[in-house]
Design a protein around this motif. Structure first.
Motif, short mmCIF file in Angstrom:
data_model
loop_
_atom_site.label_atom_id
_atom_site.label_comp_id
_atom_site.label_asym_id
_atom_site.label_seq_id
_atom_site.Cartn_x
_atom_site.Cartn_y
_atom_site.Cartn_z
N VAL A 2 -2.42 0.74 1.87
CA VAL A 2 -1.29 1.93 1.93
C VAL A 2 0.07 1.10 2.45
N ARG A 3 1.22 1.76 2.02
CA ARG A 3 2.48 1.61 2.84
C ARG A 3 2.86 2.94 3.20
N LEU A 4 3.31 2.94 4.57
CA LEU A 4 3.66 4.24 5.16
C LEU A 4 5.48 4.04 5.45
N ARG A 5 6.09 5.30 5.40
CA ARG A 5 7.25 5.51 5.89
C ARG A 5 7.29 6.99 6.64
N ASP A 6 7.97 6.97 7.61
CA ASP A 6 8.23 8.39 8.54
C ASP A 6 8.96 9.10 7.56
N ALA A 7 8.51 10.74 7.46
CA ALA A 7 9.40 11.55 6.63
C ALA A 7 9.13 12.95 7.52
N SER A 8 9.24 12.83 8.93
CA SER A 8 9.15 13.95 9.66
C SER A 8 10.46 14.67 9.56
N THR A 9 10.26 16.00 9.62
CA THR A 9 11.50 16.88 9.32
C THR A 9 11.20 18.19 10.47
N ASN A 10 12.30 18.24 10.86
CA ASN A 10 12.31 19.74 11.86
C ASN A 10 11.02 19.52 12.99
N GLY A 11 10.79 18.58 13.51
CA GLY A 11 9.57 18.44 14.51
C GLY A 11 8.44 18.37 13.66
N VAL A 12 8.23 18.67 12.42
CA VAL A 12 6.96 18.46 11.66
C VAL A 12 6.55 17.02 11.40
N ALA A 13 5.37 16.48 11.65
CA ALA A 13 5.00 15.04 11.68
C ALA A 13 4.56 14.82 10.22
N ARG A 14 5.59 14.36 9.36
CA ARG A 14 4.84 14.00 7.95
C ARG A 14 5.26 12.48 7.55
N ARG A 15 4.62 12.07 6.53
CA ARG A 15 4.94 10.68 6.19
C ARG A 15 5.12 10.36 4.73
N GLN A 16 5.80 9.42 4.32
CA GLN A 16 5.68 9.10 2.60
C GLN A 16 4.60 8.00 2.76
N VAL A 17 3.87 8.15 1.79
CA VAL A 17 2.51 7.34 1.37
C VAL A 17 2.66 6.90 -0.04
N HIS A 18 2.38 5.46 -0.19
CA HIS A 18 2.26 4.67 -1.38
C HIS A 18 1.14 3.81 -1.18
N VAL A 19 -0.04 4.33 -1.96
CA VAL A 19 -1.44 3.72 -2.26
C VAL A 19 -1.18 2.50 -2.80
N CYS A 20 -1.56 1.36 -2.46
CA CYS A 20 -1.48 -0.05 -3.25
C CYS A 20 -2.31 -0.03 -4.13
N ALA A 21 -2.17 -0.71 -5.13
CA ALA A 21 -2.99 -1.30 -6.30
C ALA A 21 -3.89 -2.53 -5.54
N PHE A 22 -5.14 -2.16 -5.63
CA PHE A 22 -5.91 -3.18 -4.79
C PHE A 22 -7.38 -3.35 -5.58
N GLY A 23 -7.41 -4.42 -5.91
CA GLY A 23 -8.75 -4.31 -6.80
C GLY A 23 -10.03 -5.35 -5.95
N GLY A 24 -9.77 -5.82 -4.95
CA GLY A 24 -10.89 -6.45 -4.15
C GLY A 24 -11.58 -5.50 -3.45
N LYS A 25 -12.50 -6.21 -2.44
CA LYS A 25 -13.48 -5.51 -1.79
C LYS A 25 -13.04 -5.59 -0.07
N VAL A 26 -13.00 -4.46 0.19
CA VAL A 26 -12.37 -4.36 1.77
C VAL A 26 -13.46 -3.72 2.61
N GLU A 27 -13.71 -4.37 3.89
CA GLU A 27 -14.60 -3.85 4.90
C GLU A 27 -13.76 -3.09 6.12
N LEU A 28 -14.14 -2.07 6.37
CA LEU A 28 -13.42 -1.31 7.55
C LEU A 28 -13.40 -2.03 8.81
N THR A 29 -14.45 -2.97 9.20
CA THR A 29 -14.56 -3.69 10.21
C THR A 29 -13.49 -4.84 10.13
#
Length: 358
Positions: A279-306
């Motif tokens: 993912v790509r993230l950008r801050d989008a907090s407003t009036n003290g409320v923590a929010r973010r802009q999110v883009h989920v990247c196109a990804f075809g490979g295998k990813v391990e959490l570790t």
């Protein structure tokens, strides 16, 4: 610097290169506690040639062993009612607030002398509360581990471990804040197995279950597809959607309620996914409320959490805490005291011909 879960290990590993870029000036590396493994890592990264450490014992400290006490609130109230200077350690910001309110009700005669301290307070407010505690306007401080680093208050008579520390290092550091004037002081152990379970739940937020993170990621992909279907952007790479951790948790629990996904799990997942390039993230907090802009990247490979340093360190920290819990709950009080009255200092990290100074 070498402890798992610090989130800064990779940056610390670059310190030698940074020092070289600065022309190799004389460098002082300081830490409050350093077991052999940590000290060896520091010496390796910074090419340390000489170590100075304080090996002074603290024989004025005694242990009041009340582990797994059923009614620890009443027992704590009796300590507080003495009016002697006391620090009570809990493991959450809300816990510091709630316990302060409870103690004020239970010990009304000194209610105005009981305060709380946590990292959620502003810097000015934290400074004000520390000053009031130093000056004895406040006699009791209910706090998280945010209170103590760099704080040297001589006349603390009682340190109460209401919650369980997360490690032996934290156990040693917190306990050592009692009796710094050399006079008799007491460390009260009020934690038990329930507190261990609470801590383990906190640690799991940094490395949630694989299936729970999978659920979060699937929902993020669905949200990305929905955002792309509504967007006029030429490239999908330019499409972001705005979401808070609380909102994402509600979406996850509403669509596939197999797991109870919390906002903390979502926050940890976002950090891990960003590190893995999902993912790509950008801050989008407003009036003290923590929010973010999110883009989920196109990804075809295998990813391990570790593959994520953050996730791997979370797992390591959880395992280390399990070992600490076994030790701190089963070790006799006399043996715990022997560990607490001595600083955690290196005993043999430098090679032949190099010096240790006590």
């Amino acid at each position: 610097m070498a402890q798992a879960g610090s989130g800064k290990r990779e940056a610390y590993d670059k310190l030698r290169d940074i020092v070289a870029m600065m022309g190799n000036p004389v460098v002082l590396a300081a830490t409050a506690t350093a077991p052999d493994e940590t000290a060896a890592r520091i010496a390796e990264v910074l090419d340390v040639r000489e170590v100075v450490y304080d090996g002074a014992d603290r024989p004025n400290l005694r242990i009041d062993d009340r582990r797994s006490l059923r009614d620890k609130d009443s027992y704590l109230a009796s300590i507080v009612a003495s009016g002697e200077k006391t620090i009570v350690y809990v493991n959450s910001r809300m816990g510091s607030v709630d316990l302060t309110r409870s103690l004020r009700r239970m010990v009304p005669q000194i209610a105005m002398q009981i305060g709380f301290y946590n990292a959620g307070l502003s810097r000015d407010e934290r400074s004000r509360i520390e000053r009031l505690f130093r000056e004895n306007v406040l006699r009791v401080l209910v706090c998280t581990s945010a209170f103590g680093e760099g704080v040297d208050i001589a006349d603390v008579r009682h340190v109460v471990l209401y919650g369980m520390p997360f490690s032996e290092v934290e156990f040693n550091q917190i306990s050592g804040r009692a009796g710094r004037n050399g006079q008799d002081a007491c460390i009260h152990l009020l934690f038990g197995s329930r507190d261990a379970a609470v801590n383990q739940d906190i640690l799991r937020q940094a490395a949630p279950e694989h299936d729970a993170l999978g659920q979060v990621y699937r929902e993020l992909r669905c949200l990305q597809r929905d955002a792309e279907s509504r967007s006029d952007a030429v490239r999908n790479e330019d499409v972001f959607f705005t979401m808070s951790d609380e909102e994402l948790a509600r979406v996850c629990n509403a669509r596939t309620p197999r797991f109870s996904v919390t906002p903390d799990v979502c926050a940890s997942g976002m950090a891990v996914f960003e590190e893995l390039g999902l993912v790509r993230l950008r801050d989008a907090s407003t009036n003290g409320v923590a929010r973010r802009q999110v883009h989920v990247c196109a990804f075809g490979g295998k990813v391990e959490l570790t593959d994520s340093v953050r996730y791997r360190e979370g797992l390591d920290e959880s395992e280390a805490f399990a070992r600490f819990t076994e030790w701190v709950m089963r070790t006799p009080a006399s043996s715990l005291r022997e560990r607490l009255i001595r600083p955690i200092a290196p005993k043999g990290v430098l090679g032949e011909g190099e010096s240790h100074v006590r």
